[in-house]
Every structure is written in C-alpha cells, then in structure tokens.
Design a protein around this motif. Structure first.
Motif, PDB file in Angstrom:
ATOM      1  N   SER A 153     -20.032 -73.543 -68.310  1.00  0.00           N
ATOM      2  CA  SER A 153     -20.340 -74.798 -69.003  1.00  0.00           C
ATOM      3  C   SER A 153     -21.827 -74.989 -69.314  1.00  0.00           C
ATOM      4  O   SER A 153     -22.233 -76.083 -69.699  1.00  0.00           O
ATOM      5  CB  SER A 153     -19.848 -75.989 -68.167  1.00  0.00           C
ATOM      6  OG  SER A 153     -20.445 -75.988 -66.891  1.00  0.00           O
ATOM      7  N   THR A 187     -13.821 -75.077 -76.123  1.00  0.00           N
ATOM      8  CA  THR A 187     -13.053 -75.242 -74.889  1.00  0.00           C
ATOM      9  C   THR A 187     -13.845 -74.657 -73.737  1.00  0.00           C
ATOM     10  O   THR A 187     -14.253 -73.494 -73.784  1.00  0.00           O
ATOM     11  CB  THR A 187     -11.698 -74.526 -74.984  1.00  0.00           C
ATOM     12  OG1 THR A 187     -10.933 -75.104 -76.051  1.00  0.00           O
ATOM     13  CG2 THR A 187     -10.917 -74.673 -73.684  1.00  0.00           C
ATOM     14  N   ASN A 211     -14.501 -74.877 -69.180  1.00  0.00           N
ATOM     15  CA  ASN A 211     -14.070 -75.345 -67.859  1.00  0.00           C
ATOM     16  C   ASN A 211     -15.265 -75.978 -67.159  1.00  0.00           C
ATOM     17  O   ASN A 211     -16.336 -75.366 -67.100  1.00  0.00           O
ATOM     18  CB  ASN A 211     -13.540 -74.187 -67.020  1.00  0.00           C
ATOM     19  CG  ASN A 211     -12.231 -73.643 -67.554  1.00  0.00           C
ATOM     20  OD1 ASN A 211     -11.482 -74.330 -68.256  1.00  0.00           O
ATOM     21  ND2 ASN A 211     -11.944 -72.394 -67.246  1.00  0.00           N
ATOM     22  N   GLU A 255     -11.747 -77.448 -60.960  1.00  0.00           N
ATOM     23  CA  GLU A 255     -12.298 -77.599 -62.300  1.00  0.00           C
ATOM     24  C   GLU A 255     -11.188 -77.979 -63.259  1.00  0.00           C
ATOM     25  O   GLU A 255     -10.002 -77.844 -62.943  1.00  0.00           O
ATOM     26  CB  GLU A 255     -12.983 -76.302 -62.763  1.00  0.00           C
ATOM     27  CG  GLU A 255     -12.038 -75.111 -62.849  1.00  0.00           C
ATOM     28  CD  GLU A 255     -12.739 -73.841 -63.283  1.00  0.00           C
ATOM     29  OE1 GLU A 255     -13.972 -73.769 -63.162  1.00  0.00           O
ATOM     30  OE2 GLU A 255     -12.039 -72.917 -63.770  1.00  0.00           O
ATOM     31  N   SER A 263     -10.069 -77.944 -67.640  1.00  0.00           N
ATOM     32  CA  SER A 263     -10.342 -77.385 -68.959  1.00  0.00           C
ATOM     33  C   SER A 263     -10.419 -78.525 -69.964  1.00  0.00           C
ATOM     34  O   SER A 263      -9.520 -79.377 -70.015  1.00  0.00           O
ATOM     35  CB  SER A 263      -9.218 -76.409 -69.340  1.00  0.00           C
ATOM     36  OG  SER A 263      -9.445 -75.867 -70.631  1.00  0.00           O
ATOM     37  N   ASP A 282      -5.639 -79.769 -69.563  1.00  0.00           N
ATOM     38  CA  ASP A 282      -4.703 -79.523 -68.465  1.00  0.00           C
ATOM     39  C   ASP A 282      -3.548 -80.519 -68.509  1.00  0.00           C
ATOM     40  O   ASP A 282      -3.652 -81.596 -69.118  1.00  0.00           O
ATOM     41  CB  ASP A 282      -5.428 -79.634 -67.113  1.00  0.00           C
ATOM     42  CG  ASP A 282      -6.442 -78.528 -66.912  1.00  0.00           C
ATOM     43  OD1 ASP A 282      -6.048 -77.359 -66.881  1.00  0.00           O
ATOM     44  OD2 ASP A 282      -7.647 -78.837 -66.801  1.00  0.00           O
TER      45      ASP A 282
END
Length: 210
Positions: free
Chosen positions: A60, A103, A105, A130, A132, A172
C-alpha cells in the motif's frame, strides 16, 4: 497515504543469464508497466530495495521511481524471492494514473480493549489482518483503524461494520468476520460445572445390598 523514493536504471537486455549477472552485481531486475505505457525493463539496487521493504508496507505504499531524469508513481505488485535463500529475484511495479482506481491490500489496526475481554474475561481473536480495497491512488490509506472497544463475547465484528475513509470501496465479503471475542476455557468450564450439578449418592441401593 505513504510515499517513498527508489532510484532505478533502465536496461535493454533481458533473459535468465542477464538477470543472474545483474543480481551478482548487486542489482535486481524489475519491470514497470501501466495502462499508459509499454512495459519497461529496469534495475534497482538490491540493498536499497531490501532496506526499503524493511520499513514500508509494500502492498500500500506509493513508490516514486526515479528513472531517466523523471519519476514514475508506482505500486509494488509482485516480489519474486528465491524459494530457499529468500533473496529477491525480480520485482514488478505498476505505474499509477490519477483518477484510475487501483486494488490494494491495507492492514487493519485494532484500537482499544474489547468489553468482552475487559469485563467478561474473554479472549480477543484477530481473524483478518488486512482488507482488499478499491481506491484512487491519491487516497490510499496507510491502514484502517478498527475500534473494538464495544466488542462483546459472541458478537463478532464483520467487514460491513468497518468505518472506512471516503472514496474507499471494500472488495472483501461484507459478511466476513474481522475479529471476535471468545469465552475463555476457564469460564466455559465453570459454566458447565454450574449447569451440571453433581449426582446425589445412591444410599438405598447400598442399604439393600447390606
């Protein structure tokens, strides 16, 4: 959003033999790709990259690649390591485009002490570390805070319960469990004992046998 810098150099030769020579010289073969550019082969300094990965969240953190007199805002998409020695073999960087969602995490940071632990003697259980998300590169959060202070035994926190920054979409399953508080084994044992009183001693049978 976390940012960091990394110097890179272009390379024209490719192949396993070239990659081995580069690694022997302290360089890591890599590639930069994106929707608005052709894939470009580059190299980065092995030690500098290892130090960088030791202090950032690679999934990230935006990496500003210094390349050919300019810079490219990228995310590390894949790190290939040796299966035994674990040193880095290759890295993939994706160039970011403003307004084009990516996208990533991001880690979850659990804040506070759950009521179920503090007052009910339960045990906190971390199910997800974590999540997504889909987000504009300019708004990538370093992490997502999860307030667990009101969590009680038997009432888990789900993905749908998370408080997220504006512009962030979770990918998610909304019903997935993020964390929970389970009753301790000692408490469960006490409850079982209380619910199942000891059987009375059978006296009449003993007297009849006498």
């Amino acid at each position: 959003m976390a940012n960091t810098n990394l110097a890179a150099e272009p390379r024209s030769e490719t192949g396993k033999g070239v990659a081995r020579k580069l690694r022997a010289a302290g360089r890591i073969p890599a590639v930069v790709y994106g929707h608005n550019r052709a894939a470009e082969s580059i190299t980065v300094d092995a030690r500098e990259l290892e130090r960088l990965l030791g202090r950032i969240s690679a999934a990230s953190t935006v990496v500003e690649l210094g390349l050919g007199g300019g810079t490219a805002r990228t995310l590390i998409r894949e790190i290939q390591r040796h299966p035994v020695r674990r040193h880095i073999l290759h890295v993939d960087f994706q160039e970011l485009v403003a307004g084009e969602k990516v996208t990533v995490n991001v880690p979850l940071v659990f804040v506070g002490t759950a009521i179920g632990v503090r007052e009910q003697g339960g045990i906190f259980e971390e199910v997800m570390r974590e999540i997504s998300i889909s987000v504009d590169p300019a708004s990538i959060p370093n992490h997502v805070d999860v307030d667990i202070s009101k969590l009680t035994i038997g009432h888990p926190l789900h993905v749908r319960d998370l408080q997220l920054p504006a512009g962030v979409t979770v990918l998610d399953d909304a019903d997935a469990t993020v964390c929970s508080v389970a009753g301790s084994k000692a408490a469960a044992s006490e409850e079982t004992t209380a619910a199942s009183p000891a059987e009375p001693e059978v006296i009449r049978q003993k007297k009849a046998e006498e």
